[in-house]
Design a protein around this motif. Structure first.
Motif, PDB file in Angstrom:
ATOM      1  N   ARG A 158       0.821  -1.207   0.000  1.00 25.35           N
ATOM      2  CA  ARG A 158       0.000   0.000   0.000  1.00 25.35           C
ATOM      3  C   ARG A 158       0.859   1.263   0.000  1.00 25.35           C
ATOM      4  O   ARG A 158       0.358   2.351  -0.311  1.00 25.35           O
ATOM      5  CB  ARG A 158      -0.935  -0.003   1.206  1.00 25.35           C
ATOM      6  N   LEU A 184      -0.303  -3.708  -6.958  1.00 27.12           N
ATOM      7  CA  LEU A 184      -1.422  -3.984  -6.061  1.00 27.12           C
ATOM      8  C   LEU A 184      -2.286  -2.766  -5.747  1.00 27.12           C
ATOM      9  O   LEU A 184      -3.511  -2.873  -5.727  1.00 27.12           O
ATOM     10  CB  LEU A 184      -0.918  -4.633  -4.777  1.00 27.12           C
ATOM     11  N   GLU A 204      -6.197  -3.051  -6.473  1.00 25.53           N
ATOM     12  CA  GLU A 204      -7.173  -2.961  -5.388  1.00 25.53           C
ATOM     13  C   GLU A 204      -8.168  -1.841  -5.635  1.00 25.53           C
ATOM     14  O   GLU A 204      -9.362  -1.964  -5.336  1.00 25.53           O
ATOM     15  CB  GLU A 204      -6.453  -2.743  -4.055  1.00 25.53           C
ATOM     16  N   LYS A 261     -10.790  -3.066  -7.996  1.00 22.51           N
ATOM     17  CA  LYS A 261     -11.756  -3.974  -7.377  1.00 22.51           C
ATOM     18  C   LYS A 261     -12.838  -3.203  -6.621  1.00 22.51           C
ATOM     19  O   LYS A 261     -14.001  -3.589  -6.615  1.00 22.51           O
ATOM     20  CB  LYS A 261     -11.043  -4.922  -6.410  1.00 22.51           C
ATOM     21  N   GLY A 262     -12.430  -2.128  -5.969  1.00 21.16           N
ATOM     22  CA  GLY A 262     -13.385  -1.379  -5.160  1.00 21.16           C
ATOM     23  C   GLY A 262     -14.400  -0.639  -5.992  1.00 21.16           C
ATOM     24  O   GLY A 262     -15.598  -0.673  -5.723  1.00 21.16           O
TER      25      GLY A 262
END
Length: 281
Positions: free
Chosen positions: A75, A201, A205, A208-209
């Motif tokens: 992150r 990533l 991510e 995906k959200g």
């Protein structure tokens, strides 16, 4: 060419950022920062030309790329972390610098140039601007997901030729140099790309959200007051023509559109190098 490293604090831990350095130690410094999946060796041609004019050139590998440390938390692979690492390099130089940033490197340059008391005096933005369209982010996310597994040098070069075809017409020697400087050796002797796969990533991510919206850096751009050279690939999907034209309305901004090129100009062609040399003086 010389190699350097420094330690920077990010969160609760220190990490190391590496760079290649060119030119005389007493030269006026230029920092060249690469794009999302690339590394500082992308600037070898430009750095040698700048060094030939007496400039001291730093080409850092952003965290997770090249010879720099990988970050334990994926992150953290985001512009605030990169700016933190690069700010340590700026602090070490303790004086005015010029900045050349390709794509992500240009975003970092804008963030630093907009800060109060910034040491950045001139800024080159290579195919990135005040807005990045959602479709471009989705394309980038897709090609990150298709990164090749371990391979040989020929396999890595074939992958780079495919995904970075928009860089423009490069010679066979230039593609091979890019492949050689984009790989790391695995224990079994095979080669892998010279970056942490986890850099993908955060983007994955986000997809995906919810579907990615455009990146809006207009408030940052409005705080940039330095002279700016914008290089835009005429076929770029990252820096749209309307965005570049709007940015060029600001006094002190030069815009050069390069035909037959997408995202992002490789800064190896003589005309591209010459334009940057002229702007940086």
């Amino acid at each position: 060419m010389r190699r350097g490293r420094l330690r920077y604090l990010l969160g609760a831990a220190f990490h190391q950022m590496a760079w290649t350095e060119w030119g005389p130690p007493e030269g006026s410094p230029v920092i060249c920062v690469h794009g999302l999946t690339r590394n500082g060796r992308d600037f070898d041609v430009l750095a040698q030309a700048l060094a030939g004019q007496g400039r001291r050139v730093f080409c850092p590998d952003l965290p997770g790329r090249g010879a720099s440390d990988w970050l334990p938390d994926p992150r953290a692979y985001a512009p605030p972390s990169y700016v933190m690492a690069l700010a340590h390099l700026l602090a070490r130089l303790e004086g005015p610098v010029d900045w050349v940033g390709t794509s992500l490197g240009g975003i970092c340059g804008m963030l630093l140039a907009a800060a109060q008391g910034t040491p950045i005096r001139r800024l080159v933005l290579n195919d990135v601007g005040s807005q990045v369209p959602a479709a471009a982010l989705q394309r980038i996310t897709a090609y990150l997901a298709e990164a090749p597994g371990p391979s040989d040098l020929a396999g890595i070069e074939a992958y780079l030729r495919r995904v970075h075809a928009p860089f423009g017409p490069l010679t066979d020697a230039q593609w091979r140099h890019m492949a050689e400087t984009s790989t790391r050796a695995l224990p079994d002797g095979r080669l892998a790309l010279h970056h942490d796969p986890a850099i993908a990533l955060p983007l994955a991510e986000a997809e995906k959200g919810a579907p990615s919206g455009p990146i809006d850096l207009r408030p940052i751009w409005q705080a940039v007051r330095q002279p700016v050279l914008i290089l835009r690939g005429a076929e770029s999907d990252v820096l749209e023509e309307a965005t570049a034209a709007a940015m060029a309305q600001r006094p002190g901004v030069e815009l050069a559109t390069l035909p037959g090129i997408g995202h992002a100009p490789a800064l190896m062609a003589p005309d591209q190098v010459a334009r940057i040399l002229a702007f940086l003086g």
